[in-house]
Design a protein around this motif. Structure first.
Motif, PDB file in Angstrom:
ATOM      1  N   THR A  67       0.931  -1.244   0.196  1.00 20.54           N
ATOM      2  CA  THR A  67       0.041  -0.043  -0.087  1.00 20.54           C
ATOM      3  C   THR A  67       0.853   1.219   0.002  1.00 20.54           C
ATOM      4  O   THR A  67       0.375   2.183  -0.262  1.00 20.54           O
ATOM      5  N   GLU A  98       1.138   1.830  -3.732  1.00 17.36           N
ATOM      6  CA  GLU A  98      -0.156   2.064  -4.218  1.00 17.36           C
ATOM      7  C   GLU A  98      -0.518   3.582  -3.879  1.00 17.36           C
ATOM      8  O   GLU A  98      -1.093   4.375  -4.580  1.00 17.36           O
ATOM      9  N   GLU A  99      -0.330   4.041  -2.515  1.00 16.03           N
ATOM     10  CA  GLU A  99      -0.755   5.484  -2.252  1.00 16.03           C
ATOM     11  C   GLU A  99       0.221   6.476  -2.527  1.00 16.03           C
ATOM     12  O   GLU A  99      -0.096   7.425  -3.011  1.00 16.03           O
ATOM     13  N   SER A 109      -7.346   4.348  -1.769  1.00 15.79           N
ATOM     14  CA  SER A 109      -6.431   3.202  -1.279  1.00 15.79           C
ATOM     15  C   SER A 109      -7.263   1.977  -0.680  1.00 15.79           C
ATOM     16  O   SER A 109      -8.454   2.077  -0.228  1.00 15.79           O
TER      17      SER A 109
END
Length: 518
Positions: free
Chosen positions: A333, A336-337, A402
């Motif tokens: 993540t 991803e973020e 997210s």
């Protein structure tokens, strides 16, 4: 060759991003080794502005007050044309009610590095200076680097993870083979820190706009010290020519057309503006952060602040995985973020920079004829401030898309993925209750339904989560848009994970299971 050093995280680079990551890992008692090929923290001012979101992060480790005391708050921006002020933007208390730090702070990179480094030293941590990355290898379980010290000796360091915070030319990124694609702005720019005699209003920055050139004059904390940023259109085709400050000083005077005298030069550099980012900020057990992952135009002073937020985002995830509180999948993540954020940031700063610095006739027309008449007018409206301040200060950055943001059917004004809004609880800053590096379950109560039964049941999550009851104040109702009790689950970085009128223990378990928390 010496014995191998074993640690949890290797940090390559001890600029603002690397030092911030080290400071954050300390909050979670995660061991690290941080090294840099430099002799020590930089004495050059470099990046200039610290924004509200960075100060909120600093405040969690009691560094914000020191930063504010050591910086210069920007009160207003006065645009100049032909020797006269053509427009004023009022930035005094610009983000009132939105952050405990409702201003822009001139607090240059050298001061940030000293602030963070001294914090590490006070807590018994060190940086391995004059130490350079030689090689990097990784397998399914570990990362192994070989470094060379100033004496020519080599040292092996092994860790579970590595983070490259080693700047735009990042050796870490190059070894990992991650492309760094983008573009270079054709214009040539300069930056200088000077001592200057100039009659000014307190806390005022002066953008001075000419036909094909400009200079931005920003006051720094020391008396009569200024940062000058401008462009040099007459030298754009002379790439290899060494340009001295002697060529810049008369240009500044010609643009300002008011009495000024530069009495000393502290630092001067010319540069091209680059806009680039890595396609991914991770490869195996290695991560990139700060300028190693993305560089962009200086518009809005976003660069250093963004790197510090990279570190803030990654630190808690590394800590939870290393402590066994989360599966390794949580680390995905970060990519991803923060990649999504970098994409948005590059697009925004590029657009702003094009308007501010382009020599195209229609942008010049806008700057000379339209902008001065609307700028001061716009900043008088609270709605404009509530739009501009979150964007510039980075408090408006969100992770709504997210996988860590769980959305439910509700009509809240605030959404999962947003930063926890700022408000006062019994006259105290709400963030003061959120300093512990863990998840927070906040029950916003009307006094009749406090859900105290949840508190003992949360013990099965150990030290990963705490429980707090906050009265349903009118300000809370206004911000969240709910007059009925509700619950908020906050991530350790104070972004909202889950927002619900009713959040049961089963809901929490389902969320933690979904995102890989154990």
């Amino acid at each position: 060759m010496q014995n191998t050093i074993q640690t949890n995280v290797i940090i390559v680079g001890a600029g603002p991003t690397g030092l911030s990551l080290a400071v954050q890992l300390m909050r979670y008692n995660i061991d690290f080794v941080i090294f840099d090929k430099k002799e020590g923290v930089t004495e050059l001012s470099k990046a200039l502005v610290v924004h509200a979101r960075t100060l909120e992060i600093y405040d969690q480790v009691d560094l914000a007050k020191k930063a504010v005391a050591g910086g210069e708050q920007v009160q207003q921006v006065a645009f100049m044309h032909d020797g006269k002020v053509s427009a004023r933007l009022d930035f005094s208390d610009f983000g009132a009610g939105l952050s405990p730090f409702p201003f822009m702070l001139v607090f240059e990179q050298s001061k940030n590095e000293h602030l963070l480094y001294e914090h590490l030293q006070r807590n018994g941590k060190a940086v391995l200076w004059q130490t350079e990355l030689e090689s990097l290898t990784q397998d399914a379980d570990n990362v192994r680097v070989v470094v060379k010290t100033i004496s020519g000796e080599t040292q092996i360091i092994e860790a579970s993870y590595l983070v490259g915070c080693d700047g735009a030319s990042s050796p870490t990124r190059q070894i990992l083979g991650l492309p760094f694609e983008g573009s270079t702005h054709p214009r040539l720019f300069y930056v200088a820190d000077v001592q200057m005699e100039f009659s000014k209003d307190e806390g005022t920055a002066y953008p001075v706009l000419g036909h094909d050139s400009f200079v931005l004059m920003v006051p720094m904390q020391d008396e009569k010290r200024w940062r000058l940023i401008g462009n040099l259109p007459e030298y754009e085709d002379e790439i290899d020519r060494e340009i001295l400050f002697d060529a810049v000083e008369p240009k500044v005077k010609q643009l300002v057309q008011q009495p000024l005298e530069i009495t000393a030069l502290h630092w001067f550099s010319t540069y091209k503006v680059h806009t680039r980012r890595a396609e991914t900020f991770s490869a195996g057990r290695c991560f990139l952060a700060g300028d190693a992952a993305h560089i962009h135009t200086p518009a809005g002073g976003q660069g250093m602040n963004t790197g510090i937020q990279d570190a803030y985002n990654l630190a808690w995830k590394l800590a939870f995985v290393l402590r066994g509180n989360a599966h390794n999948s949580l680390l995905a993540t970060y990519n991803e973020e923060r990649v999504a954020n970098a994409k948005r940031l590059l697009q925004t700063t590029d657009q702003f920079f094009e308007v501010a610095a382009s020599d195209r006739w229609y942008f010049r027309f806008f700057r000379d004829n339209i902008f001065p008449s609307i700028a001061g007018f716009v900043t008088q409206f609270s709605a404009a401030k509530e739009f501009l301040f979150p964007m510039i200060s980075q408090i408006g950055l969100d992770y709504r898309d997210s996988s860590l943001s769980q959305h439910q059917q509700s009509h809240f004004e605030v959404k999962a993925g947003d930063r926890m809004p700022y408000f006062l609880v019994s006259g105290e800053n709400v963030y003061d209750q959120l300093r512990s590096p863990k998840f927070h379950l906040l029950v916003f109560s009307d006094g009749q339904h406090n859900d105290e039964y949840l508190k003992p049941e949360l013990e099965e999550f150990g030290e990963c989560i705490d429980f707090q009851i906050i009265p349903l104040y009118p300000k809370v109702v206004e911000i969240f848009g709910s007059q009925k009790p509700f619950k908020v689950l906050l991530r350790p970085d104070n972004y909202i994970a889950l927002l619900s009128p009713d959040c049961s223990l089963e809901d929490l378990k389902a969320y933690f299971c979904k995102v890989g928390l154990t």
